[in-house]
Motif scaffolding. Structure first.
Motif, short mmCIF file in Angstrom:
data_model
loop_
_atom_site.label_atom_id
_atom_site.label_comp_id
_atom_site.label_asym_id
_atom_site.label_seq_id
_atom_site.Cartn_x
_atom_site.Cartn_y
_atom_site.Cartn_z
N GLU A 68 -0.93 13.84 -25.73
CA GLU A 68 -1.60 12.53 -25.72
C GLU A 68 -3.12 12.70 -25.63
N ALA A 69 -3.57 13.58 -24.76
CA ALA A 69 -5.01 13.81 -24.61
C ALA A 69 -5.60 14.41 -25.88
N PHE A 70 -4.86 15.30 -26.53
CA PHE A 70 -5.32 15.93 -27.77
C PHE A 70 -5.47 14.88 -28.88
N ILE A 71 -4.49 14.00 -29.02
CA ILE A 71 -4.56 12.97 -30.06
C ILE A 71 -5.72 12.02 -29.78
N GLU A 72 -5.90 11.66 -28.53
CA GLU A 72 -6.98 10.74 -28.15
C GLU A 72 -8.35 11.36 -28.42
N SER A 73 -8.50 12.63 -28.09
CA SER A 73 -9.81 13.28 -28.27
C SER A 73 -10.16 13.49 -29.75
N ASN A 74 -9.16 13.42 -30.62
CA ASN A 74 -9.39 13.61 -32.05
C ASN A 74 -9.16 12.33 -32.86
N SER A 75 -9.10 11.19 -32.17
CA SER A 75 -8.73 9.93 -32.83
C SER A 75 -9.74 9.49 -33.89
N LYS A 76 -10.99 9.92 -33.76
CA LYS A 76 -12.02 9.49 -34.73
C LYS A 76 -12.20 10.49 -35.87
N LYS A 77 -11.46 11.59 -35.82
CA LYS A 77 -11.55 12.60 -36.88
C LYS A 77 -10.43 12.37 -37.89
N ASN A 78 -10.77 12.46 -39.15
CA ASN A 78 -9.78 12.23 -40.21
C ASN A 78 -9.36 13.56 -40.81
N PHE A 79 -8.36 14.17 -40.21
CA PHE A 79 -7.88 15.45 -40.73
C PHE A 79 -7.00 15.23 -41.95
N ASN A 80 -7.12 16.16 -42.92
CA ASN A 80 -6.25 16.14 -44.09
C ASN A 80 -6.16 17.58 -44.62
N ILE A 81 -5.38 17.79 -45.65
CA ILE A 81 -5.13 19.14 -46.17
C ILE A 81 -6.42 19.85 -46.59
N PHE A 82 -7.46 19.07 -46.94
CA PHE A 82 -8.69 19.68 -47.45
C PHE A 82 -9.65 20.13 -46.35
N ASN A 83 -9.46 19.66 -45.12
CA ASN A 83 -10.43 20.03 -44.09
C ASN A 83 -9.81 20.71 -42.86
N ILE A 84 -8.60 21.26 -43.03
CA ILE A 84 -8.01 22.06 -41.96
C ILE A 84 -8.70 23.42 -41.94
N LYS A 85 -9.30 23.77 -40.82
CA LYS A 85 -10.16 24.96 -40.78
C LYS A 85 -9.61 26.10 -39.92
N SER A 86 -8.85 25.78 -38.92
CA SER A 86 -8.46 26.80 -37.95
C SER A 86 -7.30 27.66 -38.43
N THR A 87 -6.91 28.59 -37.58
CA THR A 87 -5.76 29.46 -37.86
C THR A 87 -4.83 29.42 -36.64
N GLY A 88 -3.65 29.99 -36.81
CA GLY A 88 -2.72 30.10 -35.70
C GLY A 88 -2.30 28.76 -35.13
N LEU A 89 -2.24 28.68 -33.80
CA LEU A 89 -1.78 27.47 -33.12
C LEU A 89 -2.71 26.29 -33.37
N GLU A 90 -4.03 26.54 -33.42
CA GLU A 90 -4.98 25.45 -33.67
C GLU A 90 -4.77 24.85 -35.05
N LYS A 91 -4.42 25.69 -36.01
CA LYS A 91 -4.13 25.19 -37.36
C LYS A 91 -2.91 24.27 -37.33
N LYS A 92 -1.88 24.67 -36.61
CA LYS A 92 -0.68 23.84 -36.49
C LYS A 92 -1.01 22.48 -35.88
N LYS A 93 -1.89 22.48 -34.89
CA LYS A 93 -2.28 21.23 -34.25
C LYS A 93 -3.03 20.32 -35.24
N GLN A 94 -3.89 20.94 -36.06
CA GLN A 94 -4.63 20.15 -37.05
C GLN A 94 -3.68 19.64 -38.15
N ILE A 95 -2.68 20.42 -38.48
CA ILE A 95 -1.67 19.97 -39.46
C ILE A 95 -0.92 18.76 -38.90
N PHE A 96 -0.62 18.79 -37.61
CA PHE A 96 0.05 17.66 -36.97
C PHE A 96 -0.83 16.41 -37.07
N LEU A 97 -2.12 16.56 -36.80
CA LEU A 97 -3.04 15.42 -36.91
C LEU A 97 -3.15 14.94 -38.36
#
Length: 423
Positions: free
Chosen positions: A250-279
């Protein structure tokens, strides 16, 4: 529920198929027998031993040796050890006499037709995401493309296996044919979940990656729950990235609520990448008012999920509403061609198109619809090969077809289906 009697009966059915040299049907029955075998009984050992005999006849020597070892380690009767030892010797002798090695599978048979995107190597560098009032989010090419150009090899980030014979193209025994995690067949060389009777895996790594702990005791019901299964899977995988801590998610989603993640701007690797894919998956959701009552029943049907629901009901409901929107509008079926026909199917084609799973594809989900599309999706394993169906000029938008094309179905029916399913 595990049952030694059922496991034995299924193995006997497999033996009948084996005698008729119907190896595919026999392997399916042996796999089902493995799923029903109670822990510590001889049934699993017998099923693995019987599979080894088929693999030897099919000259799949690695699979044969693997199943012989599995039989030894799963209480295969010691009095019959000599049979397996002789089979092992014969297998190793046949391996020595092989004149040719089995050709390696070329996983890169399909290649992009243009240079790859530096950030997203599965997409060509000439397509990009644009947004305007008329089309919303949409994909545009800045280069002219020709028929047959492969512009993406889209990988699924959340996927489920399908097994529901109420539909002509979906088979109940699909769960005994494919890994529940990656959906690969692996020559039907699978091993079962220790607790439920429907999940099988092709490797220990697939089993570890598969977030099955919450689903295990309701897996049979989920297989027949339609879109609810993929919605729950996305939720549970998201939770797993935070070790089951709903507050952290919940805290992770809230802290990233203003960021618009999509397939073109996923930058991280490993677990952080998975979290960005979820967003990125979450960002596909529309502001629909979806009912969560059926999901509440699912959550309250198991102890672990019931506790999660009780402690975080408001957040879970709000998150599920978004994921239901994704499930309703942004999930693609994974299809295969099979010679096997569903018993409920009235058609008798030489080959049947089989639905083996559902998945979320982050690029394909950004394509708008046209009844005269200029791109087409092709399933290869669980990936989508996206290729040009018609010439595309520089600056043109890429259009997929969500339902039947104009040359297959009348306009009034197309509009009716599109209005109902996609608004």
């Amino acid at each position: 529920m595990k049952s030694s009697d059922k496991s034995k009966a299924l193995r006997c059915e497999g033996n009948d198929f084996y005698k008729k040299r119907k190896f595919f049907d026999a392997l399916l029955k042996y796999n089902e027998s493995l799923c029903f075998a109670e822990n510590g009984t001889e049934n699993a050992g017998h099923a693995y031993a019987n599979r080894s005999a088929i693999y030897l006849e099919m000259k799949l020597f690695d699979e044969c040796l693997n199943n012989i070892q599995l039989a030894f380690s799963h209480n295969y009767p010691e009095k019959n050890f000599n049979v397996l030892k002789k089979r092992e010797e014969k297998c190793r002798e046949m391996m020595k006499n092989q004149s040719k090695k089995k050709p390696a599978r070329d996983d890169d048979f399909f290649k992009l037709s243009h240079p790859q995107n530096k950030k997203v190597p599965t997409i060509v560098d000439c397509i990009s995401l644009q947004v305007n009032k008329k089309y919303g989010r949409h994909i545009v090419s800045n280069r002219s493309l020709v028929v047959g150009d492969i512009i993406a090899i889209d990988e699924p980030f959340f996927k489920i296996i399908k097994a529901d014979s109420r539909y002509d193209t979906c088979h109940d025994n699909n769960v005994y044919q494919r890994c529940s995690s990656c959906l690969m067949e692996n020559n039907l060389n699978l091993f079962p979940c220790e607790n439920c009777t429907k999940a099988m895996f092709c490797s220990s790594s697939c089993k570890e990656e598969f977030n099955h702990q919450y689903e295990c005791y309701i897996f049979d019901d989920l297989l027949k729950s339609g879109i609810k299964h993929i919605v729950l899977r996305i939720f549970l995988e998201g939770i797993s990235y935070f070790n089951g801590d709903v507050k952290e998610l919940e805290a992770f989603i809230e802290s990233n609520s203003k960021k618009n993640f999509n397939i073109f701007n996923i930058k991280s690797t490993g677990l952080e990448k998975k979290k960005q894919i979820f967003l990125s998956t979450l960002s596909l959701a529309a502001d629909d008012e979806n009912d969560t009552d059926e999901y509440e029943k699912i959550f309250k049907s198991t102890k672990k999920l019931a506790i999660m629901w009780k402690n975080h009901e408001k957040f879970i409901k709000n998150l599920l509403k978004k994921l239901i929107s994704v499930g309703n509008k942004d999930i693609h079926g994974i299809g295969k061609w099979s010679i096997q026909k569903n018993e409920n199917c009235t058609k008798i084609p030489a080959q049947c198109h089989q639905l083996i799973g559902n998945a979320c594809y982050l690029l394909s989900s950004l394509l708008n619809h046209s009844c005269a599309p200029n791109v087409r999706r092709l399933n290869v394993d669980n990936k989508i090969i996206l290729f040009c169906l018609r010439p595309i000029k520089a600056g043109d938008q890429l259009f997929d077809s969500y339902r039947q094309n104009f040359n297959v179905q009348p306009k009034n029916l197309r509009q009716e289906h599109l209005l109902k399913d996609y608004g």
